[in-house]
Design a protein around this motif. Structure first.
Motif, PDB file in Angstrom:
ATOM      1  N   ASP A  53      -9.034 -38.571  31.284  1.00 40.96           N
ATOM      2  CA  ASP A  53      -8.309 -39.314  32.327  1.00 40.96           C
ATOM      3  C   ASP A  53      -8.255 -40.806  32.014  1.00 40.96           C
ATOM      4  O   ASP A  53      -7.217 -41.449  32.209  1.00 40.96           O
ATOM      5  N   GLU A  54      -9.352 -41.351  31.527  1.00 40.62           N
ATOM      6  CA  GLU A  54      -9.351 -42.775  31.164  1.00 40.62           C
ATOM      7  C   GLU A  54      -8.374 -43.058  30.027  1.00 40.62           C
ATOM      8  O   GLU A  54      -7.635 -44.046  30.052  1.00 40.62           O
ATOM      9  N   LEU A  56      -5.691 -41.394  29.186  1.00 41.72           N
ATOM     10  CA  LEU A  56      -4.318 -41.276  29.662  1.00 41.72           C
ATOM     11  C   LEU A  56      -3.870 -42.528  30.402  1.00 41.72           C
ATOM     12  O   LEU A  56      -2.698 -42.912  30.339  1.00 41.72           O
ATOM     13  N   ASP A  57      -4.800 -43.178  31.089  1.00 40.89           N
ATOM     14  CA  ASP A  57      -4.469 -44.402  31.824  1.00 40.89           C
ATOM     15  C   ASP A  57      -4.358 -45.617  30.910  1.00 40.89           C
ATOM     16  O   ASP A  57      -3.505 -46.485  31.122  1.00 40.89           O
ATOM     17  N   VAL A  58      -5.194 -45.689  29.889  1.00 44.77           N
ATOM     18  CA  VAL A  58      -5.255 -46.878  29.028  1.00 44.77           C
ATOM     19  C   VAL A  58      -4.165 -46.862  27.958  1.00 44.77           C
ATOM     20  O   VAL A  58      -3.601 -47.906  27.627  1.00 44.77           O
ATOM     21  N   CYS A  59      -3.858 -45.693  27.417  1.00 46.53           N
ATOM     22  CA  CYS A  59      -2.942 -45.585  26.280  1.00 46.53           C
ATOM     23  C   CYS A  59      -1.576 -45.070  26.723  1.00 46.53           C
ATOM     24  O   CYS A  59      -1.453 -44.314  27.682  1.00 46.53           O
ATOM     25  N   ASP A  60      -0.549 -45.484  25.985  1.00 50.19           N
ATOM     26  CA  ASP A  60       0.805 -45.009  26.241  1.00 50.19           C
ATOM     27  C   ASP A  60       1.143 -43.780  25.397  1.00 50.19           C
ATOM     28  O   ASP A  60       2.003 -42.982  25.764  1.00 50.19           O
ATOM     29  N   CYS A 102      -1.194 -34.251  27.922  1.00 49.43           N
ATOM     30  CA  CYS A 102      -0.001 -34.965  27.470  1.00 49.43           C
ATOM     31  C   CYS A 102       1.235 -34.083  27.552  1.00 49.43           C
ATOM     32  O   CYS A 102       2.321 -34.549  27.932  1.00 49.43           O
ATOM     33  N   ARG A 105       2.252 -34.002  31.219  1.00 49.95           N
ATOM     34  CA  ARG A 105       2.718 -35.290  31.738  1.00 49.95           C
ATOM     35  C   ARG A 105       3.961 -35.814  31.031  1.00 49.95           C
ATOM     36  O   ARG A 105       4.651 -36.683  31.563  1.00 49.95           O
ATOM     37  N   GLN A 107       3.562 -37.347  28.150  1.00 51.56           N
ATOM     38  CA  GLN A 107       3.051 -38.516  27.432  1.00 51.56           C
ATOM     39  C   GLN A 107       3.097 -38.237  25.926  1.00 51.56           C
ATOM     40  O   GLN A 107       2.655 -37.185  25.471  1.00 51.56           O
ATOM     41  N   TRP A 246       7.889 -44.267  27.170  1.00 48.83           N
ATOM     42  CA  TRP A 246       6.860 -43.941  28.158  1.00 48.83           C
ATOM     43  C   TRP A 246       6.319 -45.209  28.815  1.00 48.83           C
ATOM     44  O   TRP A 246       6.179 -45.276  30.042  1.00 48.83           O
TER      45      TRP A 246
END
Length: 259
Positions: A53-54, A56-60, A102, A105, A107, A246
């Motif tokens: 989860d971290e 996914l939030d930090v990286c594109d 990913c 989502r 991503q 993204w």
């Protein structure tokens, strides 16, 4: 304007026979920074330090790199043997759920070598422990001797599906690639489309059918000389475009992946 962030999955090593490290090849960072046009961020792929989860939030987007340890066969319902080699269960614990997240989502991610195999396993597929032991298959492993240039030299053709996703990227039905892997795809995971093969039938290029984002993955190592190689460059450029899309909040697919 800030560059979008690509998380580069790192590997665990022991440096100087005693010092634990997380590391990534500089050629991965070079390809991400100078061809994809993104900010490379090395990820310690270990759930003791990071969570999916971290990330996914930090990286594109994510680059699932190659690595000497293999995906543990328990991840696809088989028992480990000597032929399976070394493992990195911490990396398995991060990358496999990361791929699935990913895909859901949209991503972007790109898999390379072990990363290519991780994508297949994450989607329910299995692996052969040693391609060269199969009847009719060539030796896809890295040459044991020689310079880096010799080890990463182009060694075989990959034939692509006509009008397929990779055909769109490369504008060609065949491309020349290097080959530095021992394992390979056995059964194909759910929604995994094999879009390119080596002459001996080994799967070399895949994507996830109907995924809302970029999922192109290859068994070879396109990060080698990516800025100059006529096959590597368009692949990393397409990946970079997807990551920028993204980061900008675009839901526009630059490459249709529903074939």
């Amino acid at each position: 304007m800030a560059r979008p962030v690509v998380g580069i999955i790192g590997n665990s090593y022991i440096m100087n026979d005693q010092y634990p490290t997380h590391a990534g090849g500089t050629m991965n960072s070079d390809a991400v920074a100078n061809v994809s046009g993104c900010l490379p961020l090395l990820i310690p792929a270990d759930p003791r330090y990071v969570s999916v989860d971290e990330l996914l939030d930090v990286c594109d987007g994510f680059l699932l790199t190659g690595g000497r340890p293999n995906v543990h066969p328990e991840e696809y319902g088989e028992s480990a043997t000597d032929a399976h080699g070394d493992f990195d269960r911490a990396r398995d614990a991060i990358t496999l759920p990361l791929v699935r997240a990913c895909v859901d989502r949209g991503q972007p991610f790109m898999g390379i070598c072990r990363g290519f195999q991780e994508v297949n396993v994450a989607m329910g597929g299995t692996l052969y422990p040693e391609i060269r032991d199969l009847p009719g298959r060539m030796n896809h492993r890295m040459p044991p001797d020689g310079t880096l240039e010799e080890k990463f030299a182009l060694r075989h053709v990959v034939r692509l599906a006509d009008e397929g996703v990779f055909h769109q990227v490369f504008k060609a039905s065949e491309v020349m690639t290097n080959t530095l892997h021992g394992q390979g795809l056995k059964t194909v995971g759910q929604r995994v489309v094999v879009d390119g093969h080596a002459p001996d039938g080994t799967p070399e290029a895949i994507y996830i059918k109907d995924a809302p984002g970029f999922t192109l993955s290859v068994q070879w190592h396109p990060e080698w000389d990516a800025i100059n190689d006529p096959v590597s460059r368009p692949l990393f450029e397409a990946f970079g475009a997807a990551v920028r899309g993204w980061a900008a909040g675009s839901d526009t697919q630059l490459i249709q992946q529903s074939a």
